[in-house]
Design an enzyme around this catalytic site. Structure first.
Site, PDB file in Angstrom:
ATOM      1  N   LYS A 210      15.995 142.821  32.362  1.00  0.00           N
ATOM      2  CA  LYS A 210      17.384 142.996  31.938  1.00  0.00           C
ATOM      3  C   LYS A 210      17.523 144.261  31.086  1.00  0.00           C
ATOM      4  O   LYS A 210      18.394 145.091  31.313  1.00  0.00           O
ATOM      5  CB  LYS A 210      17.815 141.750  31.155  1.00  0.00           C
ATOM      6  CG  LYS A 210      19.230 141.804  30.635  1.00  0.00           C
ATOM      7  CD  LYS A 210      19.602 140.496  29.945  1.00  0.00           C
ATOM      8  CE  LYS A 210      20.902 140.681  29.170  1.00  0.00           C
ATOM      9  NZ  LYS A 210      21.341 139.471  28.487  1.00  0.00           N
ATOM     10  N   GLU A 216       5.719 144.556  28.227  1.00  0.00           N
ATOM     11  CA  GLU A 216       4.824 143.980  29.247  1.00  0.00           C
ATOM     12  C   GLU A 216       5.239 144.476  30.639  1.00  0.00           C
ATOM     13  O   GLU A 216       4.401 144.884  31.452  1.00  0.00           O
ATOM     14  CB  GLU A 216       4.890 142.444  29.225  1.00  0.00           C
ATOM     15  CG  GLU A 216       4.315 141.795  27.987  1.00  0.00           C
ATOM     16  CD  GLU A 216       5.317 141.641  26.854  1.00  0.00           C
ATOM     17  OE1 GLU A 216       6.376 142.325  26.877  1.00  0.00           O
ATOM     18  OE2 GLU A 216       5.054 140.854  25.931  1.00  0.00           O
ATOM     19  N   GLY A 271      18.883 136.282  29.859  1.00  0.00           N
ATOM     20  CA  GLY A 271      17.656 136.374  30.661  1.00  0.00           C
ATOM     21  C   GLY A 271      17.260 135.032  31.254  1.00  0.00           C
ATOM     22  O   GLY A 271      16.930 134.917  32.444  1.00  0.00           O
ATOM     23  N   ARG A 272      17.309 133.978  30.444  1.00  0.00           N
ATOM     24  CA  ARG A 272      16.860 132.663  30.920  1.00  0.00           C
ATOM     25  C   ARG A 272      17.902 131.975  31.798  1.00  0.00           C
ATOM     26  O   ARG A 272      17.694 130.854  32.239  1.00  0.00           O
ATOM     27  CB  ARG A 272      16.458 131.787  29.738  1.00  0.00           C
ATOM     28  CG  ARG A 272      17.510 131.667  28.645  1.00  0.00           C
ATOM     29  CD  ARG A 272      16.907 131.083  27.373  1.00  0.00           C
ATOM     30  NE  ARG A 272      17.833 131.073  26.252  1.00  0.00           N
ATOM     31  CZ  ARG A 272      18.032 132.088  25.424  1.00  0.00           C
ATOM     32  NH1 ARG A 272      17.375 133.225  25.601  1.00  0.00           N
ATOM     33  NH2 ARG A 272      18.873 131.993  24.419  1.00  0.00           N
ATOM     34  N   GLU A 357      13.903 128.445  24.232  1.00  0.00           N
ATOM     35  CA  GLU A 357      14.425 129.728  23.755  1.00  0.00           C
ATOM     36  C   GLU A 357      15.900 129.575  23.383  1.00  0.00           C
ATOM     37  O   GLU A 357      16.408 130.280  22.510  1.00  0.00           O
ATOM     38  CB  GLU A 357      14.238 130.824  24.820  1.00  0.00           C
ATOM     39  CG  GLU A 357      14.259 132.227  24.238  1.00  0.00           C
ATOM     40  CD  GLU A 357      13.752 133.310  25.199  1.00  0.00           C
ATOM     41  OE1 GLU A 357      12.584 133.708  25.086  1.00  0.00           O
ATOM     42  OE2 GLU A 357      14.532 133.761  26.053  1.00  0.00           O
ATOM     43  N   HIS A 388      -3.020 111.014  35.389  1.00  0.00           N
ATOM     44  CA  HIS A 388      -4.468 110.957  35.191  1.00  0.00           C
ATOM     45  C   HIS A 388      -4.912 111.893  34.075  1.00  0.00           C
ATOM     46  O   HIS A 388      -6.076 112.256  33.991  1.00  0.00           O
ATOM     47  CB  HIS A 388      -5.180 111.283  36.505  1.00  0.00           C
ATOM     48  CG  HIS A 388      -4.908 110.256  37.551  1.00  0.00           C
ATOM     49  ND1 HIS A 388      -5.661 109.112  37.686  1.00  0.00           N
ATOM     50  CD2 HIS A 388      -3.905 110.150  38.453  1.00  0.00           C
ATOM     51  CE1 HIS A 388      -5.148 108.363  38.654  1.00  0.00           C
ATOM     52  NE2 HIS A 388      -4.081 108.974  39.136  1.00  0.00           N
ATOM     53  N   LYS A 512       7.121 140.989  18.772  1.00  0.00           N
ATOM     54  CA  LYS A 512       7.157 142.235  19.562  1.00  0.00           C
ATOM     55  C   LYS A 512       6.957 143.444  18.653  1.00  0.00           C
ATOM     56  O   LYS A 512       6.198 144.357  18.964  1.00  0.00           O
ATOM     57  CB  LYS A 512       8.522 142.385  20.251  1.00  0.00           C
ATOM     58  CG  LYS A 512       8.774 141.467  21.398  1.00  0.00           C
ATOM     59  CD  LYS A 512      10.082 141.920  22.067  1.00  0.00           C
ATOM     60  CE  LYS A 512      10.643 140.885  22.999  1.00  0.00           C
ATOM     61  NZ  LYS A 512      11.969 141.210  23.482  1.00  0.00           N
TER      62      LYS A 512
HETATM   63  O1  F6P Z   1      11.230 136.809  25.355  1.00  0.00           O
HETATM   64  C1  F6P Z   1      12.405 137.438  25.034  1.00  0.00           C
HETATM   65  C2  F6P Z   1      13.130 137.926  26.228  1.00  0.00           C
HETATM   66  O2  F6P Z   1      14.148 138.744  25.794  1.00  0.00           O
HETATM   67  C3  F6P Z   1      13.677 136.807  27.129  1.00  0.00           C
HETATM   68  O3  F6P Z   1      14.842 136.256  26.655  1.00  0.00           O
HETATM   69  C4  F6P Z   1      13.821 137.528  28.410  1.00  0.00           C
HETATM   70  O4  F6P Z   1      14.014 136.644  29.485  1.00  0.00           O
HETATM   71  C5  F6P Z   1      12.502 138.259  28.446  1.00  0.00           C
HETATM   72  O5  F6P Z   1      12.286 138.674  27.105  1.00  0.00           O
HETATM   73  C6  F6P Z   1      12.463 139.454  29.368  1.00  0.00           C
HETATM   74  O6  F6P Z   1      13.420 140.396  29.027  1.00  0.00           O
HETATM   75  P1  F6P Z   1      13.825 141.558  30.015  1.00  0.00           P
HETATM   76  O7  F6P Z   1      14.404 140.936  31.221  1.00  0.00           O
HETATM   77  O8  F6P Z   1      14.810 142.386  29.268  1.00  0.00           O
HETATM   78  O9  F6P Z   1      12.575 142.329  30.348  1.00  0.00           O
END
Ligand code: F6P
Length: 547
Positions: A210, A216, A271-272, A357, A388, A512
């Site tokens: 987003k 990452e 995002g979620r 979240e 199990h 972060k």
């Molecule tokens: O973990 C925080 C967060 O902002 C989430 O809410 C989001 O889904 C994820 O990082 C990834 O964010 P982006 O889509 O901006 O890379």
């Protein structure tokens, strides 16, 4: 705003506390069913294809009425309407919350700041459909002219969990001649394992972010580009092998992806809550645009139900209230989601982000520290495997763990007859667990089986472990959409009652920022001022060992 009363100060909250103490001090499901066998039929709500049985909950008609009064007093439906109207209910980020517009029909009108966003939603869906069809048919080729056979989604959190989960759920509907991988972890092993057996000339990377600033994702995307260019040796290859899903065209261009290859979404999609937006492109390539639209229709069925169903038959409202009942009046700390379906193996992990979240907050909408419990720990894996492993604790441990049991009347069509025949055994386990958790086995029943007296306490099950059983006919794209929307709105209901902002996520920021600060100490051996003694010692030990 600050005159909004804390939920615990409301008379409706006190009424629930009193009810718990006076009317249900030690609720007993055997007694509740004996007193009113009709609850098996009455405590069922239907939405779309979902039959939701909540009869095995520690509630009576009075409990449900009191919970309903709490929902009315906290104006859950008022906030719901504000959300659907596009008001900026995400107050800490000053944003509208409109994932529901992602599945609105073409002719709907949903306005943000006076502008109807539905045409833009459908324009992106149409572009996605066109692209997905071109990849699926082989018309979209890689740089060398070979057709794309592998699709690797690079993203994290909401930009990974949704498409990865949904791909797994809908595997029987996917193009089996294409390979799909989902890379999220900044641990290089993730990308390595995802690409080691792939041919770069046949691989498409979908970079899903987003913000397009997530370290990452940007790191993995950069490494993926190197992997591609090492093999194809021409910068121009990027345009045929990389597309982006983002709200941030500037950053996408900075990264080197042509914005003509970008599929857009908007800041009013959290995002979620985003996998039914452009973030679902990998899924759409996998299942095709028609199936994707069927899934959106499923979401919409539950959206419309949430808006129109009366409180007493409103499934997300009921599930939200039942969760509140245990979380706030029984001190339950967690909530298990236990699907009896192999295809739902990633469903609970997806719900963890959606729920934790969203509702993992300790400050209310007015910025006051909360004095009431908010979101539970959500956990679980497919049920039969859990039986199990950790079900022992649910049955005989000391904790109250409300659980959702999710199952389907039919196995998926593509299984062989022999494998289909296993489905009854799978579902027998679901029904048996619901029964055992609710009604247990009394000491008398154990004794009647001739069990030696010293073993009786060990073999007694006290029961009274509440479960919701969600039964659908078949795991289709529409049913998946229905399930996800059901949980989205359940989470919404709970956040509304707890008076928290379910749509921000400031809690992930600190880690972060600190990671960025610590990294130079590891890679460059730089001195990082301000490290606490424990972390400084860990960094020193790490440096020593990595030599
Ligand atoms: O973990 C925080 C967060 O902002 C989430 O809410 C989001 O889904 C994820 O990082 C990834 O964010 P982006 O889509 O901006 O890379």
């Amino acid at each position: 705003m600050s005159d909004v009363p804390e939920p615990t100060r409301r008379p409706e909250w006190a009424a629930l506390e009193n009810h718990r103490k006076d009317a249900l001090p030690q609720p007993d499901l055997r007694e509740l069913f004996a007193a009113d066998p009709s609850r098996a039929e009455r405590y069922v709500v239907h939405v779309g294809d979902l039959r939701i049985d909540y009869s095995k909950h520690l509630v009576t008609d009075e409990t449900l009425a009191l919970l309903g009064e709490l929902a009315a007093a906290t104006d859950v439906f008022g906030l719901r309407d504000a959300m659907f109207r596009g008001e900026r209910i995400n107050t800490t980020e000053d944003r509208a919350v409109l994932h529901t517009a992602l599945r609105a029909p073409r002719d709907a009108v949903v306005e943000v700041d006076g502008e109807n966003v539905v045409p833009a939603v459908h324009a992106v869906l149409d572009r996605m459909a066109d692209f997905a069809e071109r990849v699926r048919s082989g018309e979209w080729t890689g740089h060398t002219g070979r057709r794309i056979r592998n699709v690797v989604n690079i993203g994290i959190g909401g930009s990974d969990l949704g498409p990865a989960m949904a791909y797994e759920v809908l595997r029987p509907y996917t193009a089996r001649d294409l390979t799909f991988r989902f890379v999220s972890n900044v641990d290089g092993a993730d990308l390595h394992e995802a690409t080691r057996d792939l041919d770069p000339a046949e691989t498409l990377f979908i970079v899903a972010s987003k913000t397009f600033t997530t370290i990452e994702t940007v790191t993995n995307a950069t490494s993926a580009r190197t992997w591609l260019l090492d093999a194809l040796g021409d910068e121009a290859a990027v345009a045929r092998h990389f597309v982006a899903l983002s709200t941030n065209a500037g950053k996408v261009a900075d990264f080197g992806i042509d914005t003509a290859n970008m599929f857009e979404f908007w800041d009013w999609v959290g995002g979620r809550y985003s996998y039914d937006s452009a973030i679902g492109l990998s899924l759409m390539i996998a299942i095709g645009p028609d199936r994707f639209r069927e899934m959106l229709d499923g979401f919409r069925i539950v959206d419309e139900h949430f808006v129109n169903a009366p409180a007493e038959a409103n499934a997300p409202l009921l599930l939200g209230l039942l969760g509140i009942w245990y979380n706030n009046f029984f001190d339950a700390q967690s909530h298990a989601v236990l699907p009896y379906s192999h295809y739902l193996s990633k469903f609970t992990a997806y719900l963890q982000q959606l729920d934790m979240e969203s509702n993992g907050k300790s400050v209310d909408r007015q910025g006051r520290q909360v004095t009431w419990q908010t979101g539970p720990v959500v956990w679980g894996t497919p049920g039969t495997n859990g039986q199990h492993a950790y079900y022992q604790l649910i049955h005989q441990g000391t904790k109250l763990i409300p659980a959702d049991l999710i199952g389907f009347a039919r196995p998926v069509a593509e299984l062989s007859d022999e494998l289909k025949a296993q489905h009854d055994l799978l579902m027998a386990n679901l029904f048996a667990q619901g029964q055992a958790l609710a009604f247990g086995k009394t000491a008398e029943e154990v004794r009647a089986e001739g069990v030696p007296e010293e073993q009786v306490p060990h073999r007694t099950f006290h029961g009274n472990h509440p479960t919701t059983t969600i039964l659908a006919t078949e795991l289709t794209p529409s049913v998946l959409g229905q399930l996800v929307a059901l949980y989205e709105h359940k989470v919404f209901v709970q956040g509304a009652i707890w008076n928290i902002d379910s749509f921000d996520q400031w809690g992930v920021e600190l880690g972060k920022v600190l990671a960025k600060r610590v990294e130079p100490a590891l890679t460059e051996g730089a001195d990082v001022p301000g490290l606490d003694p424990s972390t400084a010692a860990l960094v020193a030990a790490y440096r020593e060992r990595r030599k």
